[in-house]
Design an enzyme around this catalytic site. Structure first.
Site, PDB file in Angstrom:
ATOM      1  N   ALA A 203      28.452  32.541  85.044  1.00 38.47           N
ATOM      2  CA  ALA A 203      27.480  33.602  85.266  1.00 38.47           C
ATOM      3  C   ALA A 203      26.115  32.944  85.144  1.00 38.47           C
ATOM      4  O   ALA A 203      25.913  32.097  84.274  1.00 38.47           O
ATOM      5  CB  ALA A 203      27.650  34.674  84.196  1.00 38.47           C
TER       6      ALA A 203
ATOM      7  N   ASN B  39      22.142  38.503  87.110  1.00 32.92           N
ATOM      8  CA  ASN B  39      20.852  39.150  86.826  1.00 32.92           C
ATOM      9  C   ASN B  39      19.728  38.339  87.447  1.00 32.92           C
ATOM     10  O   ASN B  39      19.884  37.138  87.684  1.00 32.92           O
ATOM     11  CB  ASN B  39      20.649  39.243  85.300  1.00 32.92           C
ATOM     12  CG  ASN B  39      20.750  37.874  84.637  1.00 32.92           C
ATOM     13  OD1 ASN B  39      21.851  37.352  84.421  1.00 32.92           O
ATOM     14  ND2 ASN B  39      19.610  37.263  84.354  1.00 32.92           N
TER      15      ASN B  39
ATOM     16  N   TYR C 167      25.643  26.821  72.710  1.00 30.61           N
ATOM     17  CA  TYR C 167      25.042  27.848  71.841  1.00 30.61           C
ATOM     18  C   TYR C 167      26.011  28.344  70.772  1.00 30.61           C
ATOM     19  O   TYR C 167      25.602  28.984  69.805  1.00 30.61           O
ATOM     20  CB  TYR C 167      24.463  29.020  72.659  1.00 30.61           C
ATOM     21  CG  TYR C 167      25.453  29.821  73.464  1.00 30.61           C
ATOM     22  CD1 TYR C 167      26.345  30.702  72.874  1.00 30.61           C
ATOM     23  CD2 TYR C 167      25.485  29.706  74.855  1.00 30.61           C
ATOM     24  CE1 TYR C 167      27.243  31.437  73.625  1.00 30.61           C
ATOM     25  CE2 TYR C 167      26.375  30.438  75.617  1.00 30.61           C
ATOM     26  CZ  TYR C 167      27.247  31.310  74.991  1.00 30.61           C
ATOM     27  OH  TYR C 167      28.146  32.022  75.738  1.00 30.61           O
ATOM     28  N   GLU C 168      27.289  28.059  70.935  1.00 29.66           N
ATOM     29  CA  GLU C 168      28.255  28.427  69.890  1.00 29.66           C
ATOM     30  C   GLU C 168      28.266  27.392  68.766  1.00 29.66           C
ATOM     31  O   GLU C 168      28.973  27.559  67.777  1.00 29.66           O
ATOM     32  CB  GLU C 168      29.662  28.523  70.486  1.00 29.66           C
ATOM     33  CG  GLU C 168      29.812  29.635  71.506  1.00 29.66           C
ATOM     34  CD  GLU C 168      31.141  29.556  72.245  1.00 29.66           C
ATOM     35  OE1 GLU C 168      32.114  30.150  71.762  1.00 29.66           O
ATOM     36  OE2 GLU C 168      31.201  28.883  73.295  1.00 29.66           O
TER      37      GLU C 168
ATOM     38  N   HIS D   1      30.603  26.624  74.591  1.00 26.77           N
ATOM     39  CA  HIS D   1      29.185  26.472  74.946  1.00 26.77           C
ATOM     40  C   HIS D   1      28.425  25.797  73.809  1.00 26.77           C
ATOM     41  O   HIS D   1      28.798  25.917  72.637  1.00 26.77           O
ATOM     42  CB  HIS D   1      28.541  27.840  75.182  1.00 26.77           C
ATOM     43  CG  HIS D   1      29.197  28.678  76.226  1.00 26.77           C
ATOM     44  ND1 HIS D   1      30.297  29.462  75.960  1.00 26.77           N
ATOM     45  CD2 HIS D   1      28.905  28.861  77.537  1.00 26.77           C
ATOM     46  CE1 HIS D   1      30.659  30.096  77.067  1.00 26.77           C
ATOM     47  NE2 HIS D   1      29.834  29.745  78.037  1.00 26.77           N
TER      48      HIS D   1
ATOM     49  N   HIS E 177      22.840  41.200  77.869  1.00 27.04           N
ATOM     50  CA  HIS E 177      24.142  40.553  78.085  1.00 27.04           C
ATOM     51  C   HIS E 177      25.163  41.530  78.685  1.00 27.04           C
ATOM     52  O   HIS E 177      26.068  41.118  79.411  1.00 27.04           O
ATOM     53  CB  HIS E 177      24.673  39.960  76.781  1.00 27.04           C
ATOM     54  CG  HIS E 177      25.949  39.181  76.956  1.00 27.04           C
ATOM     55  ND1 HIS E 177      26.017  38.023  77.715  1.00 27.04           N
ATOM     56  CD2 HIS E 177      27.209  39.394  76.514  1.00 27.04           C
ATOM     57  CE1 HIS E 177      27.260  37.570  77.716  1.00 27.04           C
ATOM     58  NE2 HIS E 177      28.007  38.385  77.001  1.00 27.04           N
TER      59      HIS E 177
ATOM     60  N   SER F 206      31.954  33.889  81.957  1.00 29.80           N
ATOM     61  CA  SER F 206      31.848  35.224  81.338  1.00 29.80           C
ATOM     62  C   SER F 206      32.344  36.322  82.269  1.00 29.80           C
ATOM     63  O   SER F 206      31.889  36.418  83.406  1.00 29.80           O
ATOM     64  CB  SER F 206      30.377  35.569  81.026  1.00 29.80           C
ATOM     65  OG  SER F 206      29.792  34.610  80.220  1.00 29.80           O
TER      66      SER F 206
ATOM     67  N   HIS G  48      34.825  36.043  76.863  1.00 28.04           N
ATOM     68  CA  HIS G  48      35.603  34.817  77.054  1.00 28.04           C
ATOM     69  C   HIS G  48      36.912  34.934  76.279  1.00 28.04           C
ATOM     70  O   HIS G  48      36.908  35.059  75.057  1.00 28.04           O
ATOM     71  CB  HIS G  48      34.832  33.586  76.564  1.00 28.04           C
ATOM     72  CG  HIS G  48      33.734  33.181  77.485  1.00 28.04           C
ATOM     73  ND1 HIS G  48      33.786  32.047  78.252  1.00 28.04           N
ATOM     74  CD2 HIS G  48      32.558  33.777  77.778  1.00 28.04           C
ATOM     75  CE1 HIS G  48      32.688  31.959  78.977  1.00 28.04           C
ATOM     76  NE2 HIS G  48      31.921  32.982  78.702  1.00 28.04           N
TER      77      HIS G  48
ATOM     78  N   MET H 265      24.012  28.542  80.893  1.00 25.15           N
ATOM     79  CA  MET H 265      24.183  27.834  79.621  1.00 25.15           C
ATOM     80  C   MET H 265      25.501  27.055  79.565  1.00 25.15           C
ATOM     81  O   MET H 265      26.045  26.822  78.482  1.00 25.15           O
ATOM     82  CB  MET H 265      24.113  28.843  78.467  1.00 25.15           C
ATOM     83  CG  MET H 265      22.828  29.671  78.455  1.00 25.15           C
ATOM     84  SD  MET H 265      22.886  30.958  77.205  1.00 25.15           S
ATOM     85  CE  MET H 265      21.408  31.917  77.626  1.00 25.15           C
ATOM     86  N   SER H 266      26.014  26.658  80.729  1.00 29.21           N
ATOM     87  CA  SER H 266      27.327  25.978  80.721  1.00 29.21           C
ATOM     88  C   SER H 266      27.414  24.988  81.878  1.00 29.21           C
ATOM     89  O   SER H 266      26.403  24.545  82.402  1.00 29.21           O
ATOM     90  CB  SER H 266      28.436  27.031  80.841  1.00 29.21           C
ATOM     91  OG  SER H 266      28.404  27.638  82.123  1.00 29.21           O
TER      92      SER H 266
HETATM   93  N1  HPA Z   1      19.815  32.838  81.768  1.00 34.07           N
HETATM   94  C1  HPA Z   1      20.679  31.962  81.220  1.00 34.07           C
HETATM   95  N2  HPA Z   1      21.985  32.103  81.282  1.00 34.07           N
HETATM   96  C2  HPA Z   1      22.469  33.163  81.969  1.00 34.07           C
HETATM   97  C3  HPA Z   1      21.629  34.117  82.549  1.00 34.07           C
HETATM   98  C4  HPA Z   1      20.219  33.936  82.450  1.00 34.07           C
HETATM   99  O1  HPA Z   1      19.411  34.734  82.955  1.00 34.07           O
HETATM  100  N3  HPA Z   1      22.432  35.048  83.138  1.00 34.07           N
HETATM  101  C5  HPA Z   1      23.704  34.651  82.909  1.00 34.07           C
HETATM  102  N4  HPA Z   1      23.743  33.522  82.192  1.00 34.07           N
END
Ligand code: HPA
Length: 266
Positions: free
Chosen positions: A107, A229, A79-80, A77, A241, A24, A55, A205-206
């Site tokens: 990320a 974060n 989640y997609e 991903h 996000h 990302s 992306h 998530m990847s």
């Molecule tokens: N959690 C999950 N996936 C992420 C996060 C998070 O805090 N930050 C960036 N991708």
């Protein structure tokens, strides 16, 4: 040969040796390559389209200081709605085209309380909490063994290269364990406490499907997380996000320099 490699092989002017998957907000690496050939994912047969914000959805093959590199700007991903198998389609196609070294960026949320947004962390190992494995189903023995070893999923030698390059840049790289969760909802504070208890430093998530498929095929993997974060509950602040994208943007030039220097030394 997969439909993708059959399409790409006659098209590509360079035979890539290294592939870099960009997470990302990190797509700008591709812009820094010389003699770049840009191929939108939608043109490549069988290639999953990226739908995530930040992306781009293109394969860029070009040269980084003389080294032929394939950059994947955008990934699929879970989640997609993609399966772990679909998420590794590109890595498998690039391996067929001769890529032996895989650099995965992402990320991630900082689970480790010592991590701050903007930190770059080398992935030393992972924990697969996706509930899926890209190798589920019949094994193709031409790709690799039924039960591949994962005891050095992220190459020690490549981590040493990355640390050396970072030191030369005056950059402090940490090392940590990446836990992959399916998302797309961010974690609850209780889930983050659980992840910390089981040994995770990072959450995202990847990356894990690609690492598994690459190890299966005998490729060497380097993983770099950009901590965008604090994970949920680490500080008293909601996750957004937009923050993930912004911190990715801020780290762009540092990460590009790091990736370029690493590519030359793999
Ligand atoms: N959690 C999950 N996936 C992420 C996060 C998070 O805090 N930050 C960036 N991708």
């Amino acid at each position: 040969m997969s439909d993708a490699s059959a399409y790409l092989q006659p098209l590509l002017r360079l035979k890539p040796r290294v592939a870099v998957v960009l997470g990302s907000g990190l797509g700008a690496f591709a812009d820094s390559m010389d003699d770049a050939q840009v191929i939108p994912y939608r043109d490549i047969p069988g290639w999953p389209q990226s739908t995530a914000i930040g992306h781009a959805g293109m394969l860029v093959v070009g040269s980084v200081a003389g080294v032929p590199v394939a950059a994947l700007a955008g990934r699929a991903h879970l989640y997609e709605g993609y399966t772990a198998l679909q998420a590794v389609y590109g890595v498998r196609a690039l391996h067929e085209l001769g890529v032996e070294s895989l650099v995965l960026t992402n990320a991630a949320g900082g689970v480790n309380r010592d991590y701050k947004p903007g930190d770059l962390v080398l992935i030393s190992d992972h924990i697969n909490l996706l509930g899926q494995n890209p190798l589920s189903g019949p094994n193709d023995p031409t790709l690799g063994p039924r039960f591949p070893d994962m005891s050095e999923a992220y190459s020690k030698a490549y981590r040493a290269v990355a640390l050396e390059v970072a030191t030369q840049m005056g950059l402090h790289l940490r090392e940590g364990v990446y836990a992959a969760v399916p998302g797309p909802s961010y974690e609850t504070p209780a889930e983050i406490r659980y992840l910390r208890a089981i040994g995770a430093d990072l959450v995202g998530m990847s990356t894990v499907p690609e690492t598994i498929a690459a190890n299966h095929m005998g490729m060497k993997v380097l993983g770099i997380s950009c901590v965008t974060n604090h994970a949920a509950g680490v500080i008293d602040q909601k996750l957004d996000h937009k923050e993930v994208i912004e911190v990715g943007e801020r780290m762009k030039s540092t990460l590009i320099r790091l990736l370029r220097d690493i590519c030359v030394k793999l």
